[in-house]
Write an enzyme that holds these catalytic residues in place. Structure first.
Site, mmCIF file in Angstrom:
data_model
loop_
_atom_site.group_PDB
_atom_site.id
_atom_site.type_symbol
_atom_site.label_atom_id
_atom_site.label_comp_id
_atom_site.label_asym_id
_atom_site.label_seq_id
_atom_site.Cartn_x
_atom_site.Cartn_y
_atom_site.Cartn_z
ATOM 1 N N ASP A 81 -0.578 26.131 -22.146
ATOM 2 C CA ASP A 81 0.519 27.021 -21.767
ATOM 3 C C ASP A 81 1.429 27.321 -22.954
ATOM 4 O O ASP A 81 2.012 28.403 -23.045
ATOM 5 C CB ASP A 81 1.317 26.409 -20.620
ATOM 6 N N GLY A 82 1.568 26.362 -23.887
ATOM 7 C CA GLY A 82 2.358 26.608 -25.091
ATOM 8 C C GLY A 82 1.748 27.695 -25.952
ATOM 9 O O GLY A 82 2.464 28.539 -26.512
ATOM 10 N N ASN A 114 9.826 31.631 -20.157
ATOM 11 C CA ASN A 114 10.082 30.446 -19.344
ATOM 12 C C ASN A 114 11.565 30.182 -19.138
ATOM 13 O O ASN A 114 12.051 30.132 -18.007
ATOM 14 C CB ASN A 114 9.445 29.211 -19.994
ATOM 15 N N GLU A 115 12.271 29.955 -20.231
ATOM 16 C CA GLU A 115 13.673 29.562 -20.131
ATOM 17 C C GLU A 115 14.396 29.732 -21.452
ATOM 18 O O GLU A 115 13.768 29.878 -22.505
ATOM 19 C CB GLU A 115 13.817 28.097 -19.676
ATOM 20 N N ARG A 167 30.672 20.170 -19.489
ATOM 21 C CA ARG A 167 30.727 19.247 -20.614
ATOM 22 C C ARG A 167 29.480 18.383 -20.578
ATOM 23 O O ARG A 167 29.165 17.786 -19.551
ATOM 24 C CB ARG A 167 31.988 18.364 -20.549
#
Length: 261
Positions: free
Chosen positions: A47-48, A122-123, A148
């Site tokens: 997938d990478g 993805n993100e 925080r």
């Protein structure tokens, strides 16, 4: 129908051999290898590698479809194992795929009179491992909270099984083009507290992350990242750019989920 193809592979000997095998079989079927303007891009590795291929052809997404070939087990982007090369070639040369569309996140970092825009399948994440990162979060123009901690992760539906899942975020079923905001090691005590739970957002949501200083922080997107230096604001929303994943195998989403985990 004869097509032009390209192959992106993981830099190991097995993947290089698979690339040569695939290119040879497709050439025998009358297809043409064209790295500059392919119709179909094969990603061999995992997938990478698939994410790497998408970013390699980011400016051609309207004209390119992607097929994943995994060197191990099946993944969400990879429909074929390395020992299924003949089946893969048979499918792509004789069948029409079901195309799964996945919209990319558009991420713009502003500050110091500069602006930089990147895209993620993805993100995207803001992470600061050197000090506590303070961020004000605005959603659709309204202040939501001050965070925080180490950072935040904003994922797409298709990215919900990736980094987001390792943070305890929810897995979002295919067909629900939602966004999800998850905390990365948030600080919670009597003086400071944020939501402390993943937040599911509508697909049209616009998220702004603001800080007086992102010094020491990285903006990570898919497999890439860069230092935040003078930036003070990050704006994220789903763009109109879409990745077309060519699905030749009839595997339901929950089947893929069960196979992967």
């Amino acid at each position: 129908m004869k097509q032009k193809f390209a192959v992106v592979h993981r830099p190991d000997e097995t993947s290089r051999q698979l690339k040569d095998e695939l290119a040879g079989k497709l050439g025998e079927a009358g297809w043409t290898e064209d790295e500059r303007q392919p119709d179909l891009v094969f990603a061999i590795g995992g997938d990478g590698t698939f994410l790497y291929a998408v970013h390699e052809y980011l400016d051609q997404l309207e004209n390119v479809k992607f097929v994943g070939i995994h060197s191990g087990t099946l993944g969400f982007f990879c429909d074929y194992r390395c020992d299924e090369m003949d089946l893969c070639v048979q499918d792509v040369t004789h069948r029409s795929p079901q195309c799964e569309s996945a919209r990319l996140l558009q991420v713009t970092a502003r500050g110091g009179g500069q602006e930089k825009t990147i895209y993620a399948l993805n993100e995207m994440r803001i992470e600061n491992v050197t000090k506590t990162q303070l961020m004000d979060i605005d959603i659709n123009g309204s202040f939501f909270e001050t965070f925080r901690g180490t950072g935040l992760c904003l994922c797409t539906q298709i990215g919900s099984t990736a980094y987001n899942r390792s943070l305890g975020g929810a897995v979002i079923e295919s067909g629900l083009p939602l966004l999800q905001l998850s905390e990365i090691t948030g600080i919670h005590h009597r003086a400071y507290r944020s939501l402390a739970s993943p937040l599911i957002l509508r697909p049209e949501s616009v998220i702004q992350l603001r800080s007086a200083s992102f010094e020491g922080a990285f903006l990570c997107y898919d497999h890439l990242c860069f230092n935040l230096d003078q930036e003070t604001e990050i704006e994220v929303f789903q763009s109109q750019k879409q990745v077309q994943i060519a699905r030749y195998r009839d595997l339901a989403y929950l089947q893929r989920l069960r196979i992967l985990f």
